[in-house]
Scaffold this motif. Structure first.
Motif, PDB file in Angstrom:
ATOM      1  N   ALA A   1       0.830  -1.203   0.000  1.00 48.25           N
ATOM      2  CA  ALA A   1       0.000   0.000   0.000  1.00 48.25           C
ATOM      3  C   ALA A   1       0.866   1.254   0.000  1.00 48.25           C
ATOM      4  O   ALA A   1       0.597   2.214  -0.729  1.00 48.25           O
ATOM      5  CB  ALA A   1      -0.938  -0.014   1.203  1.00 48.25           C
ATOM      6  N   LEU A   2       1.907   1.244   0.817  1.00 46.91           N
ATOM      7  CA  LEU A   2       2.803   2.399   0.872  1.00 46.91           C
ATOM      8  C   LEU A   2       3.514   2.599  -0.458  1.00 46.91           C
ATOM      9  O   LEU A   2       3.702   3.731  -0.910  1.00 46.91           O
ATOM     10  CB  LEU A   2       3.827   2.218   1.994  1.00 46.91           C
ATOM     11  CG  LEU A   2       3.288   2.446   3.406  1.00 46.91           C
ATOM     12  CD1 LEU A   2       4.293   1.991   4.450  1.00 46.91           C
ATOM     13  CD2 LEU A   2       2.948   3.910   3.606  1.00 46.91           C
ATOM     14  N   LEU A   3       3.896   1.485  -1.072  1.00 45.73           N
ATOM     15  CA  LEU A   3       4.569   1.570  -2.366  1.00 45.73           C
ATOM     16  C   LEU A   3       3.658   2.206  -3.407  1.00 45.73           C
ATOM     17  O   LEU A   3       4.067   3.113  -4.137  1.00 45.73           O
ATOM     18  CB  LEU A   3       4.994   0.171  -2.809  1.00 45.73           C
ATOM     19  CG  LEU A   3       5.762   0.090  -4.128  1.00 45.73           C
ATOM     20  CD1 LEU A   3       7.116   0.756  -4.018  1.00 45.73           C
ATOM     21  CD2 LEU A   3       5.904  -1.354  -4.573  1.00 45.73           C
ATOM     22  N   ASP A   4       2.431   1.739  -3.465  1.00 50.31           N
ATOM     23  CA  ASP A   4       1.487   2.292  -4.429  1.00 50.31           C
ATOM     24  C   ASP A   4       1.244   3.774  -4.179  1.00 50.31           C
ATOM     25  O   ASP A   4       1.160   4.573  -5.105  1.00 50.31           O
ATOM     26  CB  ASP A   4       0.152   1.535  -4.346  1.00 50.31           C
ATOM     27  CG  ASP A   4       0.253   0.165  -4.990  1.00 50.31           C
ATOM     28  OD1 ASP A   4       1.150  -0.034  -5.818  1.00 50.31           O
ATOM     29  OD2 ASP A   4      -0.573  -0.713  -4.657  1.00 50.31           O
ATOM     30  N   ALA A   5       1.117   4.117  -2.910  1.00 52.92           N
ATOM     31  CA  ALA A   5       0.710   5.481  -2.577  1.00 52.92           C
ATOM     32  C   ALA A   5       1.835   6.494  -2.763  1.00 52.92           C
ATOM     33  O   ALA A   5       1.597   7.610  -3.241  1.00 52.92           O
ATOM     34  CB  ALA A   5       0.190   5.536  -1.142  1.00 52.92           C
ATOM     35  N   GLY A   6       3.048   6.111  -2.378  1.00 47.15           N
ATOM     36  CA  GLY A   6       4.105   7.113  -2.358  1.00 47.15           C
ATOM     37  C   GLY A   6       5.414   6.728  -2.993  1.00 47.15           C
ATOM     38  O   GLY A   6       6.403   7.431  -2.829  1.00 47.15           O
ATOM     39  N   GLY A   7       5.438   5.606  -3.683  1.00 41.90           N
ATOM     40  CA  GLY A   7       6.675   5.189  -4.323  1.00 41.90           C
ATOM     41  C   GLY A   7       7.636   4.534  -3.358  1.00 41.90           C
ATOM     42  O   GLY A   7       7.349   4.417  -2.165  1.00 41.90           O
ATOM     43  N   PRO A   8       8.782   4.105  -3.859  1.00 40.92           N
ATOM     44  CA  PRO A   8       9.738   3.334  -3.054  1.00 40.92           C
ATOM     45  C   PRO A   8      10.204   4.065  -1.801  1.00 40.92           C
ATOM     46  O   PRO A   8      10.374   3.449  -0.749  1.00 40.92           O
ATOM     47  CB  PRO A   8      10.922   3.132  -4.009  1.00 40.92           C
ATOM     48  CG  PRO A   8      10.405   3.429  -5.361  1.00 40.92           C
ATOM     49  CD  PRO A   8       9.266   4.361  -5.214  1.00 40.92           C
ATOM     50  N   ASP A   9      10.395   5.376  -1.904  1.00 38.45           N
ATOM     51  CA  ASP A   9      10.907   6.131  -0.765  1.00 38.45           C
ATOM     52  C   ASP A   9       9.910   6.162   0.395  1.00 38.45           C
ATOM     53  O   ASP A   9      10.295   6.399   1.538  1.00 38.45           O
ATOM     54  CB  ASP A   9      11.243   7.571  -1.178  1.00 38.45           C
ATOM     55  CG  ASP A   9      12.432   7.615  -2.126  1.00 38.45           C
ATOM     56  OD1 ASP A   9      13.107   6.576  -2.249  1.00 38.45           O
ATOM     57  OD2 ASP A   9      12.671   8.670  -2.727  1.00 38.45           O
TER      58      ASP A   9
END
Lengths: 190, 190
Positions: free
Chosen positions: B21-29
């Motif tokens: 979910a974090l990856l989708d929302a805000g990218g790898p960083d």
DNA sequence: TTGTTGAGATGACAACGTCAACTGAAACTG
DNA sequence: CAGTTTCAGTTGACGTTGTCATCTCAACAA
């Protein structure tokens, strides 16, 4: 006599070179501003006098890489080119080649678009203009636009898959070169 | 009654989901172990009970994504498929689709090979086996191996170029769908 | 000469990945 | 049942990183 702008330009050069060298040697994680500065003979936050942030420095590295690809394509276009499909083959294999020799740099060239992608994209645009010319010499001016997109995509896909370890040779029984040749063979010659 | 292995499995699930979910929302960083833990209801270094390090957690996310692609292909293979080239088209467009809807996840799936790439590669292998079947139904068993590599590479190239902002539509006048159709049209039908 | 400018150095800070030590409850053993 | 082990989870701490505020000082302009 060394003027101030000269040393500033030299520092900028050294920073970009150092970043590229670190990228090649150890991948993206090895590129730290501290190490870049050290290799360039300056200290950790000196890069901020030349680039807005780390991302901008990497964008400069990517831009230079695109320029070099553009120069290579320009040489291909400038030649007489008795066989146009040979020039096309060389252009496509140039992508495979840079991907193999400098995989981290290659990845950077196709990294996620930055907040302001104009810098990198503009450099890539010249490259693709030249590529369009090479394709047009093979399939004709009319079809060049659609086939150009396909050829570029395919060559990039082959390269990127190969450096990602996803082009399983034991399964597809095909190297990058063979796939490029196969693709060119499918093209409708003008 | 909740056993210990059950809660452990649940936590692992929550961690992978949170990372995705974090990856989708805000990218790898945006994927930090601290935030992943928080979203999973545990604390910062709890992930280390389930994964060796951050890279292993991301590998699990990538592996699940490959499994989902595999499931989709399996459904395509299971169907009767009156027109094999339609199934192939759907398979190729599935890659374009996931790239568009979840670009960061797509990038992760083709990220640089980790120290031990076996986990991700094995999941990708099943996917490519299924893809091979789909291709064989179109170009025949013999040619499937070479054309399969080309088709997979091209579809990936189209997708990756598009999400990188390098597939300049004004230059190539072609969307991902059009390029896929163009490629399929070039294939020698069995 | 004096004032300005701008490249660079240094100190500091928050955020991050990671590890060592600790806690407590579930699971096992007798 | 009591005693012991196991292991998911917490907390504290450390080194590293990108970045900013501040300071220094040589090149330039007046």
């Amino acid at each position: 006599m060394v003027t101030r702008v000269e040393t500033a330009a030299a520092t900028r050069r050294a920073l970009v070179d150092a970043a590229g060298a670190l990228l090649d040697a150890g991948g993206p994680d090895a590129v730290t501003l501290r190490e870049v500065g050290a290799r360039a003979g300056v200290s950790r936050s000196a890069p901020y006098r030349h680039f807005a942030d780390k991302e901008s420095l990497l964008a400069a590295v990517a831009t230079e890489a695109w320029s070099e690809v553009g120069d290579a394509l320009e040489a291909l276009v400038a030649e007489p080119a008795a066989r146009p499909e040979q020039a096309l083959r060389q252009a496509l294999l140039a992508m495979v080649e840079i991907g193999r020799t400098r995989p981290h740099l290659y990845r950077l060239m196709f990294a996620a678009p930055a907040a302001d992608p104009t810098v990198v994209v503009r450099a890539a645009e010249r490259t693709q203009d030249l590529f369009l010319e090479i394709v047009a010499a093979v399939v004709g001016q009319g079809a060049a636009r659609q086939y150009g997109g396909l050829l570029l995509s395919s060559a990039h896909g082959v390269t990127h898959l190969e450096i990602s370890g996803h082009l399983l040779e034991h399964k597809w029984q095909a190297t990058g070169e063979q796939l490029v040749d196969l693709l060119i063979g499918l093209l409708p010659m003008d």
